[in-house]
Design a protein around this motif. Structure first.
Motif, PDB file in Angstrom:
ATOM      1  N   ALA A 125      64.257  63.581 -12.318  1.00  0.00           N
ATOM      2  CA  ALA A 125      63.999  64.577 -13.026  1.00  0.00           C
ATOM      3  C   ALA A 125      64.906  66.175 -12.677  1.00  0.00           C
ATOM      4  O   ALA A 125      65.334  66.712 -13.420  1.00  0.00           O
ATOM      5  N   LEU A 126      65.099  66.055 -11.231  1.00  0.00           N
ATOM      6  CA  LEU A 126      66.027  67.304 -10.822  1.00  0.00           C
ATOM      7  C   LEU A 126      67.127  66.718  -9.974  1.00  0.00           C
ATOM      8  O   LEU A 126      66.913  65.933  -9.241  1.00  0.00           O
ATOM      9  N   LEU A 171      61.340  75.002 -11.184  1.00  0.00           N
ATOM     10  CA  LEU A 171      62.347  74.356 -11.744  1.00  0.00           C
ATOM     11  C   LEU A 171      61.790  72.974 -12.275  1.00  0.00           C
ATOM     12  O   LEU A 171      62.050  72.407 -13.559  1.00  0.00           O
ATOM     13  N   PHE A 172      61.008  72.295 -11.577  1.00  0.00           N
ATOM     14  CA  PHE A 172      60.557  70.829 -11.786  1.00  0.00           C
ATOM     15  C   PHE A 172      59.563  71.154 -13.010  1.00  0.00           C
ATOM     16  O   PHE A 172      59.598  70.270 -14.193  1.00  0.00           O
ATOM     17  N   ARG A 173      58.875  72.312 -13.289  1.00  0.00           N
ATOM     18  CA  ARG A 173      57.800  72.554 -14.039  1.00  0.00           C
ATOM     19  C   ARG A 173      58.440  72.790 -15.496  1.00  0.00           C
ATOM     20  O   ARG A 173      58.177  72.305 -16.423  1.00  0.00           O
ATOM     21  N   LYS A 174      59.357  73.513 -15.285  1.00  0.00           N
ATOM     22  CA  LYS A 174      60.442  73.849 -16.415  1.00  0.00           C
ATOM     23  C   LYS A 174      61.176  72.508 -17.150  1.00  0.00           C
ATOM     24  O   LYS A 174      61.040  72.236 -18.311  1.00  0.00           O
ATOM     25  N   THR A 175      61.699  71.590 -16.279  1.00  0.00           N
ATOM     26  CA  THR A 175      62.433  70.553 -16.488  1.00  0.00           C
ATOM     27  C   THR A 175      61.420  69.437 -17.216  1.00  0.00           C
ATOM     28  O   THR A 175      61.502  68.841 -18.201  1.00  0.00           O
ATOM     29  N   THR A 176      60.342  69.266 -16.468  1.00  0.00           N
ATOM     30  CA  THR A 176      59.264  68.014 -16.991  1.00  0.00           C
ATOM     31  C   THR A 176      58.129  68.487 -17.726  1.00  0.00           C
ATOM     32  O   THR A 176      57.443  67.597 -18.489  1.00  0.00           O
TER      33      THR A 176
END
Lengths: 310, 265
Positions: free
Chosen positions: B229-230, B248-253
């Motif tokens: 994911a990142l 960043l994790f929240r934004k990506t997934t």
């Protein structure tokens, strides 16, 4: 107990110490509960007996019996490793098949070696020890095989074999092929048992298709008695335990038989052996399940107690 | 060096218990790169490492080491180029063998084992003692002790030494400090960084701690639902802190990390 009975017990004990060494390799080192033994023991006897009555040199005949035993072990290993049959079942299948094969090899249920030249014959006059000749020779063989197992398990391959039996995942990560180790270990283990059967036939003067019944239980009894007395933390100790355990076991059985303890007779031998093994396994499980450090061997406990008193 | 190309892994395929553990993982790792792998439970971190090591065969995709396709070779064959430390300290060593015997097993990894004595000369012994001394755990005097009598931290340090004893290509550390007490965990992590730095080893380290994942190595990937994911490295990663990673994790997934252990430790 007559002198003759004592020498007979020691003789049988030394023979079964070879079985115990084989059982140590399969049950303990490889963690492979191998029941092939009940078939490879009479197989070694059958092959040697047939070879001897066909005028093959007795030493070569003994070697043939040993190799035959090893091949039986290899077959059980193959059934387990390559054909993925449960290890216990693989051993049972080989054992059952060997009953028929042994009958085929001998062509009849038993072969007498009375009056034939065996590996023991040349030494009877040469050593001049009378009924103790076989004991002395078998002691040499048993000690030699103990040292062989000690040496082998300390080599690079032997170490890989021990790791493979104890921790297969770790063994793979160290580039050890577990399947190959099982095949190798089973071959050596049953080779020792085949040798025991071969020498048994020569010392008793007969090979019988039913002589294998209970071999595995006797081997286990010897192994467990040895472990109780000496412990199995080191290989050299465990193999020494096989020798001492087997001789003591046969000695006490012979003593019980001759004294008529509880009315025990020769035909009750396998029952007694099974009970001894069952009790010993239950006791060692109870010991293992108890929290705390491993329990030291009997001799260590005895000496320690004495130290504490003093 | 290590190239993972579109790898899919399904456990129990065709049954109601089917789990898609990896769903198209692509990852290129350069020589000498230290990659930390992080993700929630079931994200596929350990499966990814198992696929690289050979314990798990991919259904699809290829795994190349140094340009050579190893997707079909079994664990024991790959072990000649892969060193590995497991999560469970008991998994990487043999309890009934001595420290010296365990190390000598590792010293013959990838080679042909012979009938020579596994325990060699005095010189060899001194060499091993020297290596053990570096671990700083007082193991140099315990060459003859059974590994089963050592502590978890000591066993894990020996596993690490065994994994890195021979020159090899890839080091796999699978949450190798998760089962240790904090002191031992810190020591083993330090050692891992020291050894990988010295030998410039290509390393994959799964960790359950976001802080550690940023603190060690030069690149961090975060797995989610069987995919990468990142993937952060370089200057960007330098500036990162745990909250940045979470954001960043929240934004990506589109998901929020709810694994407390991951955030807090």
């Amino acid at each position: 107990m007559s002198l003759f009975a004592i020498s007979g017990a020691i003789e049988a004990g030394l023979l079964f110490s070879l079985v115990a060494l084989g059982v140590y390799l399969s049950f303990r080192v490889l963690s492979f509960p191998d029941l092939t033994v009940d078939g490879s023991f009479p197989l070694g006897a059958a092959v040697t007996a047939v070879a001897i009555v066909s005028d093959v040199n007795p030493y070569l005949a003994t070697l043939l019996g040993t190799v035959a035993g090893g091949l039986a072990g290899l077959l059980s290993g193959y059934l387990n490793v390559r054909l993925r049959i449960l290890n216990l079942l693989a051993g049972i299948l080989t054992m059952v098949a060997l009953y028929s094969i042994n009958l085929r090899i001998m062509g009849r249920p038993n072969i007498s070696l009375y009056g034939e030249e065996t590996v023991f014959t040349p030494f009877e006059q040469f050593l001049g020890l009378g009924i103790w000749t076989n004991c002395v020779l078998l002691l040499i063989v048993a000690v030699a095989m103990k040292l062989f197992v000690d040496w082998f398990l300390a080599t690079e391959i032997g170490l890989a074999l021990r790791a493979s039996g104890e921790n297969p995942g770790m063994a793979r990560a160290q580039s050890i092929n577990n399947g190959r180790m099982t095949l190798l270990g089973m071959t050596i283990s049953n080779g020792l048992v085949g040798l025991a059967g071969s020498l048994f036939a020569q010392s008793q003067g007969v090979a019988d298709v039913n002589m294998g019944i209970g071999t595995i239980v006797t081997g286990l009894a010897a192994l467990i008695i040895g472990e109780t007395l000496i412990g199995n933390a080191r290989v050299a100790g465990a193999t020494l335990g096989c020798l001492i355990g087997a001789v003591l076991y046969r000695f006490f059985i012979a003593a019980a038989l001759s004294a008529g303890v509880l009315g025990i007779q020769a035909q009750d031998l396998n029952l007694v052996t099974a009970i001894v093994v069952a009790v010993a396994v239950v006791l060692s499980q109870a010991r293992r399940n108890r929290p705390g450090p491993a329990r030291p061997a009997l001799w260590q406990r005895l000496t320690r107690r004495r130290f504490q008193k003093g | 060096m290590l190239s993972i190309q579109d790898v899919f892994v399904t456990f129990n395929p065709g049954t109601p218990l089917a789990v898609n553990a990896l769903r198209g993982v692509d990852l290129e790792v350069a020589r000498g790169e230290f990659v930390t792998v992080i993700g929630t439970n079931g994200a596929g971190k350990s499966t990814l490492l198992s696929a690289v090591a050979g314990d798990v065969r991919p259904d699809r995709g290829r795994i190349l080491i140094d340009g050579k396709d190893v997707s079909k070779s079994p664990t024991e064959v790959r072990a000649s180029v892969i060193g590995r430390v497991f999560q469970d300290p008991r998994a990487g060593t043999c309890a009934s063998l001595t420290v010296e015997e365990n190390l000598s097993l590792a010293a013959s990894r990838g080679g042909r084992r012979s009938l020579r004595s596994a325990i060699r000369s005095r010189g060899r012994k001194a060499q091993l003692a020297e290596q053990l001394e570096r671990l700083g755990m007082g193991l140099e005097t315990r060459l003859g002790s059974h590994v089963g009598t050592l502590s978890g931290g000591q066993r894990q340090a020996i596993s690490l030494l065994m994994a890195t004893l021979l020159p090899m290509k890839i080091l796999i550390l699978d949450e190798h400090t998760a089962a240790l007490d904090p002191g031992a965990a810190a020591r083993v992590l330090e050692l891992s960084a020291e050894i990988t730095g010295e030998q410039t080893l290509t390393t994959l380290m799964v960790t359950h701690s976001m802080r550690n994942s940023l603190q060690y190595g030069g690149r961090t990937i975060m797995m989610d639902a069987g995919r990468v994911a990142l993937d952060v490295s370089g200057a960007e990663r330098e500036r990162f802190d745990v909250p940045d990673l979470l954001e960043l994790f929240r934004k990506t997934t589109g998901n929020v990390v709810e694994d407390d252990q991951l955030v807090l430790s």
